[in-house]
Design a protein around this motif. Sequence first.
Motif, PDB file in Angstrom:
ATOM      1  N   ALA A  99      13.894  11.904   6.221  1.00 45.85           N
ATOM      2  CA  ALA A  99      13.647  10.866   5.966  1.00 45.85           C
ATOM      3  C   ALA A  99      12.361   9.832   6.527  1.00 45.85           C
ATOM      4  N   VAL A 100      12.603  10.006   8.159  1.00 48.11           N
ATOM      5  CA  VAL A 100      11.537   9.589   8.906  1.00 48.11           C
ATOM      6  C   VAL A 100       9.770  10.292   8.712  1.00 48.11           C
ATOM      7  N   GLU A 101       9.604  11.569   8.322  1.00 47.83           N
ATOM      8  CA  GLU A 101       8.009  11.757   7.616  1.00 47.83           C
ATOM      9  C   GLU A 101       8.003  10.984   6.532  1.00 47.83           C
ATOM     10  N   ILE A 102       8.985  10.538   5.130  1.00 52.07           N
ATOM     11  CA  ILE A 102       8.776   9.707   4.083  1.00 52.07           C
ATOM     12  C   ILE A 102       7.882   8.284   4.788  1.00 52.07           C
ATOM     13  N   LEU A 103       8.581   7.561   5.740  1.00 53.97           N
ATOM     14  CA  LEU A 103       8.582   6.641   6.109  1.00 53.97           C
ATOM     15  C   LEU A 103       6.794   6.683   7.131  1.00 53.97           C
ATOM     16  N   ARG A 104       6.789   7.671   7.411  1.00 52.45           N
ATOM     17  CA  ARG A 104       5.383   7.811   7.974  1.00 52.45           C
ATOM     18  C   ARG A 104       4.222   7.321   6.909  1.00 52.45           C
ATOM     19  N   ARG A 105       4.794   8.678   6.210  1.00 47.82           N
ATOM     20  CA  ARG A 105       3.000   8.672   5.345  1.00 47.82           C
ATOM     21  C   ARG A 105       3.798   7.532   3.949  1.00 47.82           C
ATOM     22  N   ILE A 106       4.458   6.844   3.365  1.00 48.46           N
ATOM     23  CA  ILE A 106       4.571   6.174   2.967  1.00 48.46           C
ATOM     24  C   ILE A 106       3.664   4.757   3.610  1.00 48.46           C
ATOM     25  N   TRP A 107       4.070   4.403   5.285  1.00 45.04           N
ATOM     26  CA  TRP A 107       3.480   3.652   5.772  1.00 45.04           C
ATOM     27  C   TRP A 107       1.555   3.701   5.749  1.00 45.04           C
ATOM     28  N   ILE A 108       1.680   5.025   6.061  1.00 40.86           N
ATOM     29  CA  ILE A 108      -0.074   5.137   5.850  1.00 40.86           C
ATOM     30  C   ILE A 108      -0.575   5.451   4.477  1.00 40.86           C
ATOM     31  N   GLN A 109       0.020   5.126   3.584  1.00 44.07           N
ATOM     32  CA  GLN A 109      -0.608   4.563   2.363  1.00 44.07           C
ATOM     33  C   GLN A 109      -0.271   3.529   2.159  1.00 44.07           C
ATOM     34  N   GLN A 110       0.395   2.501   2.366  1.00 39.80           N
ATOM     35  CA  GLN A 110       0.841   1.252   2.087  1.00 39.80           C
ATOM     36  C   GLN A 110      -0.051   0.109   2.907  1.00 39.80           C
ATOM     37  N   TYR A 111      -0.417   0.270   4.422  1.00 36.78           N
ATOM     38  CA  TYR A 111      -0.608  -0.304   5.502  1.00 36.78           C
ATOM     39  C   TYR A 111      -1.720   0.398   6.102  1.00 36.78           C
ATOM     40  N   HIS A 112      -2.764  -0.624   6.860  1.00 28.01           N
ATOM     41  CA  HIS A 112      -3.910  -0.524   8.012  1.00 28.01           C
ATOM     42  C   HIS A 112      -3.220  -0.527   8.938  1.00 28.01           C
ATOM     43  N   ALA A 113      -3.957   0.297   9.842  1.00 26.83           N
ATOM     44  CA  ALA A 113      -3.544   1.197  10.711  1.00 26.83           C
ATOM     45  C   ALA A 113      -4.206  -0.251  11.722  1.00 26.83           C
ATOM     46  N   CYS A 114      -3.535  -0.798  12.524  1.00 29.65           N
ATOM     47  CA  CYS A 114      -4.553  -1.589  13.412  1.00 29.65           C
ATOM     48  C   CYS A 114      -3.665  -1.871  14.830  1.00 29.65           C
ATOM     49  N   GLU A 115      -4.163  -2.427  15.822  1.00 29.85           N
ATOM     50  CA  GLU A 115      -3.889  -2.617  16.765  1.00 29.85           C
ATOM     51  C   GLU A 115      -2.944  -3.545  17.037  1.00 29.85           C
ATOM     52  N   GLN A 116      -3.531  -4.635  16.414  1.00 26.49           N
ATOM     53  CA  GLN A 116      -2.476  -6.073  16.112  1.00 26.49           C
ATOM     54  C   GLN A 116      -2.560  -5.592  15.110  1.00 26.49           C
ATOM     55  N   GLY A 117      -0.458  -5.891  14.665  1.00 28.41           N
ATOM     56  CA  GLY A 117      -0.344  -6.693  13.594  1.00 28.41           C
ATOM     57  C   GLY A 117      -0.569  -4.889  11.941  1.00 28.41           C
ATOM     58  N   THR A 118       0.194  -5.241  10.848  1.00 24.33           N
ATOM     59  CA  THR A 118       0.177  -3.862  10.891  1.00 24.33           C
ATOM     60  C   THR A 118      -0.103  -4.594   9.131  1.00 24.33           C
ATOM     61  N   PRO A 119      -0.952  -4.613   8.947  1.00 23.05           N
ATOM     62  CA  PRO A 119      -1.431  -5.464   7.647  1.00 23.05           C
ATOM     63  C   PRO A 119      -1.828  -4.405   5.977  1.00 23.05           C
ATOM     64  N   TRP A 120      -1.300  -5.201   4.925  1.00 21.01           N
ATOM     65  CA  TRP A 120      -1.099  -4.913   4.061  1.00 21.01           C
ATOM     66  C   TRP A 120      -1.713  -4.218   3.276  1.00 21.01           C
ATOM     67  N   ARG A 121      -1.809  -3.077   2.311  1.00 19.43           N
ATOM     68  CA  ARG A 121      -3.148  -2.729   1.457  1.00 19.43           C
ATOM     69  C   ARG A 121      -3.545  -3.530   0.397  1.00 19.43           C
ATOM     70  N   LYS A 122      -4.720  -3.884   0.209  1.00 18.50           N
ATOM     71  CA  LYS A 122      -4.808  -4.433  -1.358  1.00 18.50           C
ATOM     72  C   LYS A 122      -4.776  -3.318  -2.412  1.00 18.50           C
ATOM     73  N   ASP A 123      -4.590  -4.169  -3.022  1.00 21.82           N
ATOM     74  CA  ASP A 123      -4.257  -2.750  -4.329  1.00 21.82           C
ATOM     75  C   ASP A 123      -5.503  -1.392  -4.409  1.00 21.82           C
ATOM     76  N   GLN A 124      -6.757  -2.182  -4.514  1.00 21.81           N
ATOM     77  CA  GLN A 124      -7.809  -0.923  -4.649  1.00 21.81           C
ATOM     78  C   GLN A 124      -8.106  -0.334  -3.398  1.00 21.81           C
ATOM     79  N   GLU A 125      -6.970  -0.743  -2.391  1.00 20.85           N
ATOM     80  CA  GLU A 125      -7.269   0.199  -0.767  1.00 20.85           C
ATOM     81  C   GLU A 125      -6.860   1.117  -1.010  1.00 20.85           C
ATOM     82  N   LEU A 126      -5.429   1.470  -1.930  1.00 19.06           N
ATOM     83  CA  LEU A 126      -4.529   2.860  -2.223  1.00 19.06           C
ATOM     84  C   LEU A 126      -4.524   3.876  -2.158  1.00 19.06           C
ATOM     85  N   PRO A 127      -4.168   4.963  -2.251  1.00 20.33           N
ATOM     86  CA  PRO A 127      -4.604   5.947  -2.459  1.00 20.33           C
ATOM     87  C   PRO A 127      -4.942   6.417  -3.888  1.00 20.33           C
TER      88      PRO A 127
END
Length: 553
Positions: free
Chosen positions: A242-270
């Motif tokens: 379950a933790v691995e699932i959370l990590r993988r989905i967060w990589i796909q749906q969010y940007h990795a930034c020092e400040q906050g967790t920005p939501w990816r736009k639709d065109q930025e998805l895999p």
Amino acid sequence: MSLHPQAIPPVPEETVQIARAILPNGNTCIHMRDALGTFFQDEDFLDLFPAKGQPAESPWRLALVMVMQYAEGLTDRQAADAVKTRIDWKYALSLEIKDPGFDFSMLSEFRARLLAHQAERRLFDLMLSQFRERGWVKARGKQRTDSTHVLAAIRAVNRLESVGETMRHVLNILAEVAPDWLLERVQPEWEKRYRSRFSDFRLPKEEKSRQELAEQIGADGRMLLESIWGSTTHAWLQELPAVEILRRIWIQQYHACEQGTPWRKDQELPPAALLIQSPYDMEARYSKKKQTGWVGYKVHFTGCDADQPHFVLEVTTTASTLPDGEVMEDLHERLADNRLLPSQHLVDKGYVDAELLATSQHRHQIDLVGPVLPDTSWASKEAGRFDHSHFHIDWKAKQVLCPAGQTSRDWGHIPDRHGKPRLRIRFPLPLCRVCTLHEKCSSTAAKVLILRPDEATYVALQQARKRQETAEFRALYAARAGIEGTVAQSVRTCEIRRSRYIGMKKLNLQAFLTATSINMLRACHWIAEAKLATTPTSRFAELLASVKQVAVA
């Protein structure tokens, strides 16, 4: 549970008498047992059971129950009830009238054994081998292949629901395996946010509010992941699925930034082939074919086209995003391993490309029959222009002679937009500029030919394009439609349209059980009728046909 093989007992006399007196003639279960036997024996499943332990339920019975279960589209509970209450099932299983049957969980346990030993296709192969002994299944005939979409056994959700359910899923798992650790880190607002299932009708409707909620969920998930990776006493939490699932989905749906967790736009998805749709089935993917969109998989059925029963000879389960043509090489290899290669293989446009036309003929001597894409080059769009047929290609010398008698300058390979190799041939620019045939030859300054990478592939494609324009091809290809009956039976009778289980491996078992049931039903029909089933005709069509016959007479 251990297995001690026993001989299959005859049908008890009392069961025979009651079944003959009550049940109508032609009952499928009785007809199957009388004409075809039980198909399976305990010895066929010895490797699935240990040598010691509590005696197991006879595996031949469990296997036959699953085949009959899929033939009628029953659940495990309904199948177990049928064993207890239905006389025709007791007849097929050699049971006494008063036999209490078994608990429905035995079917799930038996499927688990098949999966654990990678024996998903065992029932299918055992039945097919018996049909081969009867002479019903032969190699080097005609075969047909088509696919159908299968819905995953999950609820279809949008992006916001997916991340919310992912967070809720991992919190539920952590509450079970590490409650004290979780209570030290849980935030007060999480109780309200994640206590119930995420459903779109309860979520904000405004786009700004939805994005704010998505980023709040993203921040919660990120904080939880950082706590897990920063824990020295509970490092084992990192290994939880379950933790691995959370990590993988967060990589796909969010940007990795020092400040906050920005939501990816639709065109930025895999791409769809990589994008996880639900935390509850990591392999299900979204795909769309024509007007049909679904989250799940695809199942490909390959059946024979002969005067014998139209049995299913092979089954292939794939991701929903995998192009149909990608299954053909592996399909032919498996047919070769089972000594069931066809001489002609009828498929639709999705399965055919130039490379497959060449490799199928070269490796397995299979005539792959299906429409290919027409020539869409600049020269083919207007009469009088020079297409590939006007150029003389010397594959050994790696040179091309154009209609004006000029020789090509460059001969090299480049990838196309799908990454597949293509041959690029260019002619000298100074000669093309002054050529009197330039307007008929090229729309650019210098002529460039883009061809298939080798001679065999190029020739196979050109021959297929010429062939599909003939009346003989249209008559031959018309037989491909017969596989639609197999697909329809798998959907309507065996309910393959929706996966019963989660994951591709379990769906593969479901697909083979479906094919086994179809083969059993078709064998029973063949023995009873000694003819192939025909396409049903409506009463209206029959009325019009009768009127025409009267008019002709």
